[in-house]
Write an enzyme that holds these catalytic residues in place. Structure first.
Site, mmCIF file in Angstrom:
data_model
loop_
_atom_site.group_PDB
_atom_site.id
_atom_site.type_symbol
_atom_site.label_atom_id
_atom_site.label_comp_id
_atom_site.label_asym_id
_atom_site.label_seq_id
_atom_site.Cartn_x
_atom_site.Cartn_y
_atom_site.Cartn_z
ATOM 1 N N PRO A 167 37.043 -19.302 6.561
ATOM 2 C CA PRO A 167 35.937 -20.123 7.247
ATOM 3 C C PRO A 167 35.759 -21.957 7.158
ATOM 4 O O PRO A 167 36.735 -22.127 5.978
ATOM 5 C CB PRO A 167 34.761 -19.350 5.831
ATOM 6 C CG PRO A 167 35.216 -19.054 4.876
ATOM 7 C CD PRO A 167 37.302 -18.323 5.490
ATOM 8 N N ASN A 168 35.047 -21.982 7.595
ATOM 9 C CA ASN A 168 34.904 -24.158 7.921
ATOM 10 C C ASN A 168 35.801 -24.091 8.422
ATOM 11 O O ASN A 168 36.427 -25.783 8.978
ATOM 12 C CB ASN A 168 34.520 -23.918 6.607
ATOM 13 C CG ASN A 168 33.046 -23.553 5.951
ATOM 14 O OD1 ASN A 168 32.694 -23.627 6.552
ATOM 15 N ND2 ASN A 168 33.500 -22.724 5.204
ATOM 16 N N ARG B 79 35.751 -31.720 10.140
ATOM 17 C CA ARG B 79 35.328 -31.540 7.762
ATOM 18 C C ARG B 79 35.607 -32.116 7.328
ATOM 19 O O ARG B 79 37.273 -32.422 6.720
ATOM 20 C CB ARG B 79 35.869 -30.184 8.173
ATOM 21 C CG ARG B 79 35.949 -29.161 6.978
ATOM 22 C CD ARG B 79 36.048 -28.215 6.958
ATOM 23 N NE ARG B 79 35.374 -27.814 5.838
ATOM 24 C CZ ARG B 79 36.283 -26.484 4.297
ATOM 25 N NH1 ARG B 79 37.731 -26.266 5.416
ATOM 26 N NH2 ARG B 79 36.430 -26.731 3.485
ATOM 27 N N TYR C 11 41.112 -32.996 4.926
ATOM 28 C CA TYR C 11 41.799 -32.266 5.942
ATOM 29 C C TYR C 11 42.207 -32.429 6.973
ATOM 30 O O TYR C 11 43.165 -31.855 7.877
ATOM 31 C CB TYR C 11 40.679 -31.042 6.508
ATOM 32 C CG TYR C 11 40.288 -29.943 5.185
ATOM 33 C CD1 TYR C 11 40.772 -29.795 4.134
ATOM 34 C CD2 TYR C 11 38.525 -30.769 4.538
ATOM 35 C CE1 TYR C 11 40.520 -28.952 2.631
ATOM 36 C CE2 TYR C 11 38.637 -29.362 3.032
ATOM 37 C CZ TYR C 11 39.621 -28.772 2.479
ATOM 38 O OH TYR C 11 38.850 -28.547 1.474
ATOM 39 N N ASN D 291 44.998 -18.636 5.756
ATOM 40 C CA ASN D 291 44.712 -19.712 4.657
ATOM 41 C C ASN D 291 43.094 -19.457 4.091
ATOM 42 O O ASN D 291 42.832 -19.003 5.756
ATOM 43 C CB ASN D 291 44.766 -20.980 5.080
ATOM 44 C CG ASN D 291 43.767 -22.281 4.839
ATOM 45 O OD1 ASN D 291 42.863 -21.995 3.878
ATOM 46 N ND2 ASN D 291 44.091 -23.189 5.204
ATOM 47 N N ALA E 246 38.078 -20.485 1.784
ATOM 48 C CA ALA E 246 36.691 -20.368 0.866
ATOM 49 C C ALA E 246 37.368 -19.311 -0.219
ATOM 50 O O ALA E 246 37.060 -18.861 -1.848
ATOM 51 C CB ALA E 246 35.548 -20.858 0.859
ATOM 52 N N GLU F 121 50.448 -17.659 1.706
ATOM 53 C CA GLU F 121 49.849 -17.888 1.270
ATOM 54 C C GLU F 121 49.469 -19.738 1.671
ATOM 55 O O GLU F 121 50.610 -19.788 1.961
ATOM 56 C CB GLU F 121 49.006 -18.275 0.130
ATOM 57 C CG GLU F 121 47.813 -19.137 0.550
ATOM 58 C CD GLU F 121 46.774 -18.128 -1.968
ATOM 59 O OE1 GLU F 121 48.418 -18.026 -2.594
ATOM 60 O OE2 GLU F 121 46.061 -18.976 -1.773
ATOM 61 N N HIS G 94 47.524 -23.710 1.592
ATOM 62 C CA HIS G 94 46.327 -24.711 2.131
ATOM 63 C C HIS G 94 47.102 -25.906 2.525
ATOM 64 O O HIS G 94 47.737 -26.157 1.979
ATOM 65 C CB HIS G 94 45.856 -24.977 0.516
ATOM 66 C CG HIS G 94 45.211 -23.025 0.133
ATOM 67 N ND1 HIS G 94 43.954 -22.582 -0.103
ATOM 68 C CD2 HIS G 94 46.133 -22.066 -1.245
ATOM 69 C CE1 HIS G 94 44.182 -21.163 -0.467
ATOM 70 N NE2 HIS G 94 45.405 -21.109 -0.825
ATOM 71 N N ARG H 33 42.450 -30.290 -7.123
ATOM 72 C CA ARG H 33 41.157 -30.347 -7.668
ATOM 73 C C ARG H 33 39.665 -29.820 -8.072
ATOM 74 O O ARG H 33 40.518 -29.420 -8.963
ATOM 75 C CB ARG H 33 39.951 -29.451 -5.408
ATOM 76 C CG ARG H 33 41.021 -30.174 -4.590
ATOM 77 C CD ARG H 33 40.984 -30.245 -3.208
ATOM 78 N NE ARG H 33 39.654 -30.107 -2.797
ATOM 79 C CZ ARG H 33 39.435 -29.614 -1.248
ATOM 80 N NH1 ARG H 33 40.288 -28.462 -0.986
ATOM 81 N NH2 ARG H 33 37.917 -29.517 -1.726
HETATM 82 C C1 DQA Z 1 42.207 -24.763 1.622
HETATM 83 C C2 DQA Z 1 41.071 -25.287 0.102
HETATM 84 C C3 DQA Z 1 40.205 -24.657 -0.333
HETATM 85 O O1 DQA Z 1 40.222 -24.256 -1.678
HETATM 86 C C4 DQA Z 1 38.759 -24.855 0.574
HETATM 87 O O2 DQA Z 1 37.037 -23.788 0.245
HETATM 88 C C5 DQA Z 1 39.607 -24.306 1.943
HETATM 89 C C6 DQA Z 1 39.889 -25.356 2.640
HETATM 90 C C7 DQA Z 1 42.924 -25.777 2.261
HETATM 91 O O3 DQA Z 1 43.066 -25.220 3.132
HETATM 92 O O4 DQA Z 1 43.222 -27.004 1.710
HETATM 93 O O5 DQA Z 1 38.490 -24.173 2.613
HETATM 94 O O6 DQA Z 1 41.864 -23.718 1.405
#
Ligand code: DQA
Length: 137
Positions: free
Chosen positions: A9-10, A17, A22, A71, A74, A95, A97, A104
């Site tokens: 998501p997002n 964003r 990011y 990835n 959230a 995985e 990120h 964080r």
């Molecule tokens: C994320 C880190 C997560 O905590 C966050 O909710 C994201 C992006 C990252 O790529 O740094 O949406 O996965």
């Protein structure tokens, strides 16, 4: 070598964003560069903001690809369902990120993905996806 990147998501908002966290590149632009760089790899990309769609995609690719780069955004920190899906499939998951989740908020310190991942990459920006592909090669 058949690999898929699955973004949660997002992450469709990358480029717009929170660019200070990011970056300012869209994933579509970055993915185009990845395809050129790894032109021998059969590389596909899936993004969803919906937990069940991510689980469905993991089931679909989880027995016939060589690797999954995930990835879960959230959902990393909340989704028992995605964690269980990774346990239930055969294809190894790396995985990724973009940000350093351990630098964080506290709620980002726990991952339902990591216990069942082959490896974890975080804090390298978009380059983490590049490193994940290299880990499969
Ligand atoms: C994320 C880190 C997560 O905590 C966050 O909710 C994201 C992006 C990252 O790529 O740094 O949406 O996965």
């Amino acid at each position: 070598m058949k690999l898929i990147i699955i973004n949660g998501p997002n992450l469709n908002l990358l480029g717009k964003r929170e660019p200070e966290i990011y970056g300012s590149k869209t994933f579509e632009d970055y993915f185009r560069e990845l395809k050129l760089q790894f032109n021998k790899v059969e590389l596909s990309y899936f993004q969803s903001n919906i937990e069940g769609e991510i689980i469905d995609k993991l089931h679909e690719v989880g027995f016939n690809y060589d690797g999954i780069i995930l990835n879960a955004a959230a959902y990393t920190h909340t989704s028992v369902g995605i964690g269980d899906a990774i346990k239930g499939i055969e294809v190894p998951v790396v995985e990724v990120h973009i940000s350093n989740i351990h630098a964080r908020e506290d709620f980002r310190q726990h991952s339902y993905i990591s216990p069942n991942a082959k490896g974890v990459l975080f804090g390298f920006g978009l380059k983490g996806y590049n490193l994940a592909i290299q880990s499969f090669l």
